[in-house]
Motif scaffolding. Structure first.
Motif, short mmCIF file in Angstrom:
data_model
loop_
_atom_site.label_atom_id
_atom_site.label_comp_id
_atom_site.label_asym_id
_atom_site.label_seq_id
_atom_site.Cartn_x
_atom_site.Cartn_y
_atom_site.Cartn_z
N MET A 1 0.84 -1.18 0.00
CA MET A 1 0.00 0.00 0.00
C MET A 1 0.88 1.24 0.00
O MET A 1 1.79 1.37 0.81
CB MET A 1 -0.88 -0.03 1.24
N ALA A 2 0.64 2.14 -0.89
CA ALA A 2 1.43 3.37 -0.99
C ALA A 2 0.86 4.44 -0.07
O ALA A 2 -0.33 4.48 0.22
CB ALA A 2 1.42 3.87 -2.43
N LEU A 3 1.74 5.32 0.38
CA LEU A 3 1.31 6.46 1.19
C LEU A 3 0.67 7.50 0.29
O LEU A 3 1.13 7.75 -0.83
CB LEU A 3 2.52 7.08 1.90
N ASP A 4 -0.40 8.12 0.77
CA ASP A 4 -1.06 9.19 0.01
C ASP A 4 -0.36 10.53 0.22
O ASP A 4 -0.34 11.36 -0.68
CB ASP A 4 -2.52 9.32 0.43
N VAL A 5 0.19 10.76 1.42
CA VAL A 5 0.82 12.03 1.76
C VAL A 5 2.11 11.76 2.53
O VAL A 5 2.12 10.94 3.45
CB VAL A 5 -0.10 12.92 2.63
N ILE A 6 3.18 12.46 2.17
CA ILE A 6 4.43 12.42 2.92
C ILE A 6 4.77 13.85 3.31
O ILE A 6 4.95 14.71 2.46
CB ILE A 6 5.58 11.82 2.11
N GLY A 7 4.82 14.10 4.62
CA GLY A 7 5.24 15.41 5.13
C GLY A 7 6.73 15.35 5.39
O GLY A 7 7.16 14.64 6.28
N ALA A 8 7.51 16.08 4.62
CA ALA A 8 8.97 15.96 4.69
C ALA A 8 9.61 16.85 5.76
O ALA A 8 10.82 16.90 5.85
CB ALA A 8 9.57 16.29 3.32
N GLY A 9 8.82 17.51 6.59
CA GLY A 9 9.38 18.33 7.65
C GLY A 9 10.03 17.49 8.73
O GLY A 9 9.56 16.40 9.05
N VAL A 10 11.12 17.98 9.28
CA VAL A 10 11.81 17.26 10.35
C VAL A 10 11.13 17.57 11.69
O VAL A 10 10.32 18.47 11.80
CB VAL A 10 13.31 17.63 10.40
N GLY A 11 11.50 16.81 12.71
CA GLY A 11 10.91 16.96 14.02
C GLY A 11 11.03 18.37 14.57
O GLY A 11 11.92 19.13 14.20
N ARG A 12 10.11 18.71 15.46
CA ARG A 12 10.05 20.01 16.12
C ARG A 12 9.68 21.15 15.16
O ARG A 12 10.00 22.30 15.39
CB ARG A 12 11.36 20.35 16.85
N THR A 13 9.02 20.80 14.05
CA THR A 13 8.57 21.84 13.11
C THR A 13 7.06 21.76 12.90
O THR A 13 6.57 22.13 11.84
CB THR A 13 9.29 21.71 11.75
N GLY A 14 6.35 21.26 13.90
CA GLY A 14 4.90 21.17 13.79
C GLY A 14 4.41 19.87 13.20
O GLY A 14 3.25 19.77 12.78
N THR A 15 5.26 18.86 13.18
CA THR A 15 4.86 17.60 12.53
C THR A 15 3.76 16.86 13.28
O THR A 15 2.95 16.20 12.65
CB THR A 15 6.07 16.66 12.34
N TYR A 16 3.72 16.98 14.61
CA TYR A 16 2.65 16.29 15.33
C TYR A 16 1.31 16.96 15.05
O TYR A 16 0.29 16.27 14.87
CB TYR A 16 2.92 16.23 16.84
N SER A 17 1.31 18.26 14.94
CA SER A 17 0.08 18.97 14.55
C SER A 17 -0.34 18.58 13.14
O SER A 17 -1.53 18.40 12.86
CB SER A 17 0.28 20.49 14.63
N LEU A 18 0.64 18.44 12.25
CA LEU A 18 0.35 18.01 10.88
C LEU A 18 -0.22 16.60 10.89
O LEU A 18 -1.16 16.30 10.16
CB LEU A 18 1.61 18.09 10.01
N LYS A 19 0.34 15.71 11.71
CA LYS A 19 -0.17 14.34 11.85
C LYS A 19 -1.65 14.38 12.22
O LYS A 19 -2.49 13.72 11.60
CB LYS A 19 0.62 13.59 12.90
N LEU A 20 -1.98 15.17 13.25
CA LEU A 20 -3.37 15.26 13.70
C LEU A 20 -4.27 15.83 12.61
O LEU A 20 -5.39 15.36 12.41
CB LEU A 20 -3.44 16.11 14.97
#
Length: 74
Positions: A1-20
């Motif tokens: 199964m392929a990923l639909d979205v890849i957020g290429a930001g590194v940690g501590r740049t709002g990635t957990y908010s993006l996950k949510l």
């Protein structure tokens, strides 16, 4: 199964908010470093990936529709 979205930001740049946000918008579950820490079986898989021994990317992202943060950003 392929990923639909890849957020290429590194940690501590709002990635957990993006996950949510991605999960709220229907692109979840979203893989995040927090998932690696929460699931011991995933730690071994990513450790193997760091050593060039990952069986397959499909195995690493099984069950996920999107991914953000470390180790995906690498």
């Amino acid at each position: 199964m392929a990923l639909d979205v890849i957020g290429a930001g590194v940690g501590r740049t709002g990635t957990y908010s993006l996950k949510l946000a991605l999960e709220h918008l229907g692109f979840g579950p979203c893989h995040h470093m927090a998932d690696v820490h929460a699931k011991p079986e995933r730690k071994a898989l990513w450790r193997a990936a760091g050593q060039g021994q990952l069986p397959s990317w499909d195995a690493a992202y099984a069950g996920y529709l999107s991914a953000v943060d470390w180790p995906t950003a690498v």
